[in-house]
Design an enzyme around this catalytic site. Structure first.
Site, PDB file in Angstrom:
ATOM      1  N   CYS A  78       0.839  -1.188   0.000  1.00 32.06           N
ATOM      2  CA  CYS A  78       0.000   0.000   0.000  1.00 32.06           C
ATOM      3  C   CYS A  78       0.878   1.243   0.000  1.00 32.06           C
ATOM      4  O   CYS A  78       2.073   1.172   0.218  1.00 32.06           O
ATOM      5  CB  CYS A  78      -0.856   0.010   1.250  1.00 32.06           C
ATOM      6  SG  CYS A  78      -1.670  -1.560   1.540  1.00 32.06           S
ATOM      7  N   ARG A  81       3.292   1.435  -6.868  1.00 33.61           N
ATOM      8  CA  ARG A  81       3.308   0.340  -5.903  1.00 33.61           C
ATOM      9  C   ARG A  81       2.130  -0.618  -6.108  1.00 33.61           C
ATOM     10  O   ARG A  81       2.101  -1.690  -5.518  1.00 33.61           O
ATOM     11  CB  ARG A  81       3.258   0.897  -4.471  1.00 33.61           C
ATOM     12  CG  ARG A  81       4.445   1.765  -4.143  1.00 33.61           C
ATOM     13  CD  ARG A  81       4.197   2.580  -2.901  1.00 33.61           C
ATOM     14  NE  ARG A  81       4.211   1.811  -1.682  1.00 33.61           N
ATOM     15  CZ  ARG A  81       5.309   1.489  -1.015  1.00 33.61           C
ATOM     16  NH1 ARG A  81       6.473   1.884  -1.450  1.00 33.61           N
ATOM     17  NH2 ARG A  81       5.237   0.796   0.089  1.00 33.61           N
ATOM     18  N   TRP A 141      -3.517  -1.984  -1.485  1.00 28.59           N
ATOM     19  CA  TRP A 141      -3.350  -3.231  -2.254  1.00 28.59           C
ATOM     20  C   TRP A 141      -3.947  -4.285  -1.343  1.00 28.59           C
ATOM     21  O   TRP A 141      -3.406  -4.575  -0.269  1.00 28.59           O
ATOM     22  CB  TRP A 141      -1.857  -3.445  -2.514  1.00 28.59           C
ATOM     23  CG  TRP A 141      -1.492  -4.822  -2.941  1.00 28.59           C
ATOM     24  CD1 TRP A 141      -1.139  -5.871  -2.139  1.00 28.59           C
ATOM     25  CD2 TRP A 141      -1.413  -5.315  -4.281  1.00 28.59           C
ATOM     26  NE1 TRP A 141      -0.852  -6.977  -2.895  1.00 28.59           N
ATOM     27  CE2 TRP A 141      -1.009  -6.670  -4.210  1.00 28.59           C
ATOM     28  CE3 TRP A 141      -1.647  -4.751  -5.545  1.00 28.59           C
ATOM     29  CZ2 TRP A 141      -0.844  -7.461  -5.341  1.00 28.59           C
ATOM     30  CZ3 TRP A 141      -1.469  -5.553  -6.662  1.00 28.59           C
ATOM     31  CH2 TRP A 141      -1.076  -6.878  -6.563  1.00 28.59           C
ATOM     32  N   ASN A 185       0.131   0.172   6.249  1.00 34.93           N
ATOM     33  CA  ASN A 185       0.775  -0.650   5.237  1.00 34.93           C
ATOM     34  C   ASN A 185       1.458  -1.791   5.994  1.00 34.93           C
ATOM     35  O   ASN A 185       2.087  -1.547   7.017  1.00 34.93           O
ATOM     36  CB  ASN A 185       1.801   0.211   4.486  1.00 34.93           C
ATOM     37  CG  ASN A 185       2.576  -0.567   3.444  1.00 34.93           C
ATOM     38  OD1 ASN A 185       2.243  -1.704   3.130  1.00 34.93           O
ATOM     39  ND2 ASN A 185       3.606   0.060   2.908  1.00 34.93           N
ATOM     40  N   GLY A 186       1.302  -3.026   5.504  1.00 30.33           N
ATOM     41  CA  GLY A 186       1.925  -4.161   6.182  1.00 30.33           C
ATOM     42  C   GLY A 186       0.883  -5.205   6.532  1.00 30.33           C
ATOM     43  O   GLY A 186      -0.246  -5.157   6.033  1.00 30.33           O
ATOM     44  N   GLU A 211      13.277 -22.469 -14.528  1.00 25.84           N
ATOM     45  CA  GLU A 211      12.996 -21.077 -14.210  1.00 25.84           C
ATOM     46  C   GLU A 211      14.183 -20.186 -14.594  1.00 25.84           C
ATOM     47  O   GLU A 211      14.010 -19.100 -15.138  1.00 25.84           O
ATOM     48  CB  GLU A 211      12.654 -20.941 -12.716  1.00 25.84           C
ATOM     49  CG  GLU A 211      12.385 -19.527 -12.228  1.00 25.84           C
ATOM     50  CD  GLU A 211      11.235 -18.810 -12.930  1.00 25.84           C
ATOM     51  OE1 GLU A 211      10.502 -19.422 -13.726  1.00 25.84           O
ATOM     52  OE2 GLU A 211      11.095 -17.597 -12.694  1.00 25.84           O
ATOM     53  N   LYS A 240      13.863 -17.082 -17.225  1.00 28.49           N
ATOM     54  CA  LYS A 240      14.252 -15.707 -16.858  1.00 28.49           C
ATOM     55  C   LYS A 240      15.183 -15.138 -17.913  1.00 28.49           C
ATOM     56  O   LYS A 240      15.016 -14.023 -18.370  1.00 28.49           O
ATOM     57  CB  LYS A 240      14.967 -15.649 -15.499  1.00 28.49           C
ATOM     58  CG  LYS A 240      14.139 -15.728 -14.267  1.00 28.49           C
ATOM     59  CD  LYS A 240      13.353 -14.507 -13.921  1.00 28.49           C
ATOM     60  CE  LYS A 240      12.009 -14.500 -14.561  1.00 28.49           C
ATOM     61  NZ  LYS A 240      10.951 -15.295 -14.055  1.00 28.49           N
ATOM     62  N   GLU A 269      13.417 -14.581 -21.486  1.00 26.62           N
ATOM     63  CA  GLU A 269      12.359 -13.567 -21.585  1.00 26.62           C
ATOM     64  C   GLU A 269      12.899 -12.144 -21.484  1.00 26.62           C
ATOM     65  O   GLU A 269      12.358 -11.238 -22.102  1.00 26.62           O
ATOM     66  CB  GLU A 269      11.231 -13.809 -20.585  1.00 26.62           C
ATOM     67  CG  GLU A 269      11.588 -13.608 -19.138  1.00 26.62           C
ATOM     68  CD  GLU A 269      10.425 -13.879 -18.192  1.00 26.62           C
ATOM     69  OE1 GLU A 269       9.275 -13.630 -18.552  1.00 26.62           O
ATOM     70  OE2 GLU A 269      10.694 -14.342 -17.072  1.00 26.62           O
ATOM     71  N   HIS A 302      20.811 -37.548 -25.078  1.00 26.17           N
ATOM     72  CA  HIS A 302      19.821 -38.137 -25.989  1.00 26.17           C
ATOM     73  C   HIS A 302      19.476 -37.186 -27.127  1.00 26.17           C
ATOM     74  O   HIS A 302      18.451 -37.325 -27.763  1.00 26.17           O
ATOM     75  CB  HIS A 302      18.576 -38.565 -25.207  1.00 26.17           C
ATOM     76  CG  HIS A 302      18.886 -39.612 -24.187  1.00 26.17           C
ATOM     77  ND1 HIS A 302      19.161 -40.921 -24.527  1.00 26.17           N
ATOM     78  CD2 HIS A 302      19.038 -39.551 -22.847  1.00 26.17           C
ATOM     79  CE1 HIS A 302      19.443 -41.612 -23.439  1.00 26.17           C
ATOM     80  NE2 HIS A 302      19.379 -40.792 -22.392  1.00 26.17           N
ATOM     81  N   LYS A 359       2.207  -8.439 -18.387  1.00 30.42           N
ATOM     82  CA  LYS A 359       2.294  -8.905 -17.000  1.00 30.42           C
ATOM     83  C   LYS A 359       1.194  -9.912 -16.678  1.00 30.42           C
ATOM     84  O   LYS A 359       1.407 -10.877 -15.975  1.00 30.42           O
ATOM     85  CB  LYS A 359       2.228  -7.697 -16.048  1.00 30.42           C
ATOM     86  CG  LYS A 359       2.400  -8.054 -14.584  1.00 30.42           C
ATOM     87  CD  LYS A 359       3.807  -8.559 -14.290  1.00 30.42           C
ATOM     88  CE  LYS A 359       3.976  -9.059 -12.878  1.00 30.42           C
ATOM     89  NZ  LYS A 359       5.149  -9.946 -12.764  1.00 30.42           N
TER      90      LYS A 359
HETATM   91  C1  F6R Z   1       7.642 -15.119 -16.206  1.00 30.65           C
HETATM   92  C2  F6R Z   1       6.283 -14.833 -15.782  1.00 30.65           C
HETATM   93  C3  F6R Z   1       5.198 -15.627 -16.379  1.00 30.65           C
HETATM   94  C4  F6R Z   1       4.073 -15.885 -15.365  1.00 30.65           C
HETATM   95  C5  F6R Z   1       2.871 -16.557 -16.077  1.00 30.65           C
HETATM   96  C6  F6R Z   1       1.767 -16.857 -15.111  1.00 30.65           C
HETATM   97  O1  F6R Z   1       8.573 -14.293 -15.572  1.00 30.65           O
HETATM   98  O2  F6R Z   1       6.050 -13.954 -15.006  1.00 30.65           O
HETATM   99  O3  F6R Z   1       5.658 -16.825 -16.927  1.00 30.65           O
HETATM  100  O4  F6R Z   1       4.564 -16.699 -14.340  1.00 30.65           O
HETATM  101  O5  F6R Z   1       2.401 -15.714 -17.082  1.00 30.65           O
HETATM  102  O6  F6R Z   1       1.256 -15.682 -14.552  1.00 30.65           O
HETATM  103  P1  F6R Z   1       0.385 -15.712 -13.237  1.00 30.65           P
HETATM  104  O7  F6R Z   1       1.269 -16.189 -12.141  1.00 30.65           O
HETATM  105  O8  F6R Z   1      -0.073 -14.297 -13.054  1.00 30.65           O
HETATM  106  O9  F6R Z   1      -0.738 -16.666 -13.489  1.00 30.65           O
END
Ligand code: F6R
Length: 608
Positions: free
Chosen positions: A2, A27, A75, A101-102, A481, A485, A488, A504, A603
């Site tokens: 928040c 935020r 939030w 906040n918290g 993962e 990272k 992407e 293989h 996102k």
């Molecule tokens: C990668 C990333 C994406 C999300 C995926 C699922 O860094 O952020 O691969 O993990 O799009 O998103 P959520 O978790 O919002 O369902």
């Protein structure tokens, strides 16, 4: 996470509060509210949605006359985004008003006690407890009431408080949530972050844990938890406003990586009580947990990678069979779901279209569903039978880091809980497991502090064409993962492989100098992965190994070694991922990519 703003001075407070809150929009928030003392009463206005709605409602603050006020962007954590849950919160007589906040970890206990004393609660928030508790302790001396509640409240908090009886003062207090004080020319301010005050002043005090600030329009006093006055130094801020929104970090991704220790603490601590794991929101009796015949974990992207790790953890610790599915596959593959199965959907946003559709599919088939979700009140959180929140706060960078770390923690907690209830771990083992969990935040901090070393290494690979990540067992899940990272945010082609699978086919791609990151954290598999590393190096690969402190054997096999601290074998992902995140980040920075908003990505993926 928040946002808090407070003001006391010569000018009208409401426009300053709204302006300050707009600087904290980064935020993330889902509702907003302000409280202003109008000379007689404390008036509150709140609105769900964007700050614009609140600004329109109050004619940019003009309808709320007064020179003292506090404001908040919320939030949602406890309770969905709604007018009632939005801050500020009053005590019953509307003479004390609070923004927070918290997370108040013991709010349920406090709420029950206050209810027995006749206090009535309007919202579902943890914050309202603070308003009533202040009321309970207030005997005309605000500072005394504040220090008393500080001894009662557990968890993290940054609070802005106004007492109607003392309208010439704004009170601020913090523990584990950020709060600063700005010393302006025509008034003083409090805020969660520097950008909110920069328009009015560059002279700032950072309130530290368990410190209280008392602001009048001319003066600022600081006190400790015993109410004794303390001296603090004023800092002059010389960053520009954009840098300030990222708290001085170059990118949100870096800031969010640095928030991981706190995120892990926030997800963990409220669920460890008196030496055992308490997941109230799970709403499952021991009998129901014992009856679970299979767990299906369904998610996308990084959340799916959490699922892959969780499979090893649930199967290893709790001996429950687990299937992990990509949500986009699960929804169309006509899955076989036993009646005692549990379907766990993991999602940061709670809005990912495929994950939501998978959840609905599971519900149609009548199985129990649990969402591990970050955004409170999101579609998956609302529709799943039960929801376990990750307390990561809003994540702005497209590439997830802190939400991923929080999701891991949520799955560990469930696995240990299930293992305990099903008699798969001994009570005495649980103490050790919990200790290892609680050590993770400081271990992550330590790994983050080695960022320069990883940056130097990453700079050597900004021109790489292909990078491979390999590992066995949980290390394979970490590799997935790490690889995602890198690709992407740096646009470098990268793949993750189970280390034993390379020969293989994929090993034919290895050329002189190809970078292979080998994750080697599972002691019983050291030898196996080391022989894969030897195979790779003999074909020209440059091998970076991420392994546990003490595994000196690997130094002979790999070209470059990064050590992570010792932890429980099932929790190594939480540590090994940190250098891999940092590596991807610095490759991306080195290449000049748009780290926080990589091309073609969104996102929240709300389309199929
Ligand atoms: C990668 C990333 C994406 C999300 C995926 C699922 O860094 O952020 O691969 O993990 O799009 O998103 P959520 O978790 O919002 O369902």
């Amino acid at each position: 996470m928040c946002g808090i703003v407070g003001y006391i001075g010569e000018s009208q407070a409401a426009p300053i509060l709204l302006e300050g809150l707009s600087k904290l929009e980064y935020r993330g928030y889902d509702s907003a509210g302000i409280a202003v003392y109008d000379g007689e009463n404390i008036k509150v206005q709140k609105a769900v949605g964007r700050l614009k709605v609140l600004s329109e409602m109050t004619h940019d603050g003009a309808t709320m006359q007064g020179v003292v006020g506090i404001g908040h962007t919320r939030w949602a954590t406890h309770g969905a985004p709604s007018n009632t849950n939005a801050h500020p919160h009053y005590n019953q007589a509307e003479t004390i008003v609070v923004v927070h906040n918290g997370i108040i970890e013991n709010y349920m206990k406090l709420r029950k006690r206050l209810e027995t004393k006749g206090y009535q609660f309007l919202s579902e928030t943890d914050t309202e407890v603070v308003a009533h508790l202040l009321d309970y302790y207030y005997k005309g001396e605000p500072l005394e009431a504040i220090t008393k509640i500080m001894h009662r409240v557990e968890g993290s908090y940054a609070l802005g408080i106004i007492f109607k009886d003392h309208p010439e003062q704004v009170y601020a207090v913090r523990k584990d949530s950020p709060l600063i004080v700005g010393h302006g020319k025509d008034g003083n301010l409090i805020a969660s972050d520097v950008p909110a005050v920069l328009k009015y002043t560059r002279n700032v005090y950072f309130i530290l844990n368990e410190e209280i600030a008392v602001l009048t329009k001319e003066t600022i006093g600081f006190y400790n938890v015993d109410g004794e006055e303390i001296q603090k130094e004023c800092t002059t801020i010389d960053w520009d406003i954009n840098a300030a929104e990222k708290g001085g970090y170059e990118h949100f991704m870096l800031k969010e990586m640095y928030e991981q220790p706190q995120t892990v603490r926030d997800t963990l601590n409220p669920r460890i009580k008196e030496g055992s794991i308490v997941i109230e929101e799970l709403g499952m009796s021991d009998e129901e947990i014992q009856k679970i015949s299979k767990i299906h974990i369904v998610a996308c992207g990084s959340a799916y990678h959490v699922g892959v790790t969780a499979k090893y953890v649930f199967e290893g610790m709790a001996r429950i069979p687990v299937e992990v599915d990509l949500a986009s596959e699960f929804r169309y593959r006509n899955p076989i779901l036993e009646k005692d199965a549990l379907v766990i959907i993991i999602s940061q946003s709670g809005e990912t279209a495929d994950s939501l559709a998978a959840l609905r599919e599971a519900k149609i088939r009548g199985v129990k569903t649990l969402g591990i979700v970050n955004v409170v009140g999101s579609s998956i959180a609302r529709e799943a039978d039960k929801v376990m929140y990750t307390w990561a706060g809003p994540e702005i960078a497209v590439a997830t880091t802190k939400a991923y770390s929080a999701q891991l923690i949520a799955t560990y907690l469930l696995a240990v809980k299930f293992a305990q209830v099903r008699g798969e771990v001994l009570e005495e083992e649980v103490t050790g497991i919990l200790k290892d969990l609680q050590k993770l935040p400081e271990q992550i901090e330590m790994l983050l502090s080695h960022k320069e070393k990883i940056q130097r290494f990453a700079n050597r690979y900004i021109a790489a064409k292909d990078v491979f990540f390999v590992g066995r067992g949980i290390d394979y899940a970490i590799s997935m993962e790490g690889s995602l990272k890198l690709k992407e945010i740096s646009y470098i082609h990268s793949e993750a492989y189970a280390a034993g699978e390379l020969k293989h086919g994929t090993i034919s791609l290895i050329e002189e100098g190809t970078l292979v990151a080998a994750v080697v954290t599972q002691e019983d598999l050291y030898k196996k992965t080391i022989s894969n590393i030897v195979e790779l190096r003999s074909r020209g690969a440059f091998v970076l190994a991420v392994t546990n402190t003490g595994n000196t054997e690997i130094q002979k096999a790999a070209d470059y070694v990064i050590y992570i601290p010792q932890t429980n074998r099932y929790f190594t992902n939480s540590l090994a991922i940190i250098p891999l995140q940092l590596f991807s980040y610095y490759v991306s920075v080195g290449k000049g990519c748009d780290v926080d908003k990589p091309r073609n990505l969104a996102k929240s993926v709300t389309v199929e």
